[in-house]
Design an enzyme around this catalytic site. Structure first.
Site, PDB file in Angstrom:
ATOM      1  N   LYS A   1      26.929  43.276  25.239  1.00  0.00           N
ATOM      2  CA  LYS A   1      26.821  44.497  24.579  1.00  0.00           C
ATOM      3  C   LYS A   1      26.704  45.325  23.400  1.00  0.00           C
ATOM      4  CE  LYS A   1      31.612  43.367  27.280  1.00  0.00           C
ATOM      5  NZ  LYS A   1      33.191  43.204  26.158  1.00  0.00           N
TER       6      LYS A   1
ATOM      7  N   TYR B   1      35.216  51.323  32.615  1.00  0.00           N
ATOM      8  CA  TYR B   1      35.707  50.415  32.196  1.00  0.00           C
ATOM      9  C   TYR B   1      37.206  51.306  33.156  1.00  0.00           C
ATOM     10  CZ  TYR B   1      33.666  47.558  29.822  1.00  0.00           C
ATOM     11  OH  TYR B   1      33.209  45.949  28.775  1.00  0.00           O
TER      12      TYR B   1
ATOM     13  N   ARG C   1      30.226  34.636  35.408  1.00  0.00           N
ATOM     14  CA  ARG C   1      31.212  34.881  34.936  1.00  0.00           C
ATOM     15  C   ARG C   1      31.708  33.464  34.207  1.00  0.00           C
ATOM     16  NH1 ARG C   1      34.231  39.344  34.516  1.00  0.00           N
ATOM     17  NH2 ARG C   1      36.427  37.905  34.637  1.00  0.00           N
TER      18      ARG C   1
ATOM     19  N   ASN D   1      33.047  40.559  22.205  1.00  0.00           N
ATOM     20  CA  ASN D   1      32.515  39.416  22.855  1.00  0.00           C
ATOM     21  C   ASN D   1      31.528  39.304  23.378  1.00  0.00           C
ATOM     22  OD1 ASN D   1      33.257  41.204  25.305  1.00  0.00           O
ATOM     23  ND2 ASN D   1      34.871  40.235  26.205  1.00  0.00           N
TER      24      ASN D   1
ATOM     25  N   HIS E   1      29.249  41.871  28.945  1.00  0.00           N
ATOM     26  CA  HIS E   1      29.963  42.307  30.360  1.00  0.00           C
ATOM     27  C   HIS E   1      28.932  41.783  31.946  1.00  0.00           C
ATOM     28  CE1 HIS E   1      31.752  44.913  33.795  1.00  0.00           C
ATOM     29  NE2 HIS E   1      31.248  44.457  33.756  1.00  0.00           N
TER      30      HIS E   1
ATOM     31  N   GLU F   1      29.038  49.296  39.883  1.00  0.00           N
ATOM     32  CA  GLU F   1      28.656  49.140  38.659  1.00  0.00           C
ATOM     33  C   GLU F   1      26.964  49.348  38.774  1.00  0.00           C
ATOM     34  OE1 GLU F   1      32.518  46.462  36.367  1.00  0.00           O
ATOM     35  OE2 GLU F   1      30.359  45.891  36.825  1.00  0.00           O
TER      36      GLU F   1
END
Ligand code: DAT
Ligand code: MG
Length: 138
Positions: free
Chosen positions: A9, A49, A85, A112, A115, A126
């Protein structure tokens, strides 16, 4: 082989952590099949999103993700969703385990760093949203 959409990000790019983040997936043994630096449009961010549209943080989230360039990636490997993840860590870095990207490098939920798609179905959507088929390795 399964694929996931992963994004460093704007905070990651701003903090010069792109290579660190790419390196973690690379050294884990995953295969990089798509990579580009892109400053996302509002439309792209809102579509990405869309599932969070009703959440109170949605506008801030879109503002943030459109605030600068991101490194958009597609990674391939066995059990790719679980593996990536787990490597990324909990959404709120306060709860992210040491050894994870968020647990080692972040502290605020809004910034954070990374993604990662949360399911193969989401990943498929995505990847199609962020990449043209010709931008991905076969
Ligand atoms: P993840 O990115 O771990 O899949 P998510 O899909 O639930 O988490 O949320 C997407 C992003 O939205 C998340 O990375 C950071 C932001 N976010 C989530 N919960 C938030 C909250 N309570 N306050 C502010 N930002 C939040
Ligand atoms: Mg998510």
């Amino acid at each position: 082989m399964e694929r996931s959409f992963i994004m460093a990000k704007p905070d990651a790019v701003e903090r010069r952590l792109s290579a660190e983040i790419i390196g973690r997936f690379e050294t884990r043994g995953l295969r990089l099949v798509g990579l580009k630096l892109i400053h996302p449009s509002r439309e792209l961010a809102e579509t990405h999103y869309a599932v969070h549209r009703e959440r109170p943080f949605f506008n801030d989230l879109v503002e943030f993700i459109t605030s600068g360039p991101v490194v958009a990636m597609v990674w391939e490997g066995r059990d790719i969703i679980t593996v990536t993840r787990t490597m990324i860590g909990a959404t709120n870095p306060v709860n992210a385990a040491p050894g994870t990207i968020r647990g080692d490098l972040a502290i605020e939920v809004a910034t954070n760093l990374v993604h990662g798609s949360d399911s193969l179905e989401t990943a498929e959507k995505e990847i199609a949203l962020w990449f043209a088929p010709s931008e991905l390795l076969p």
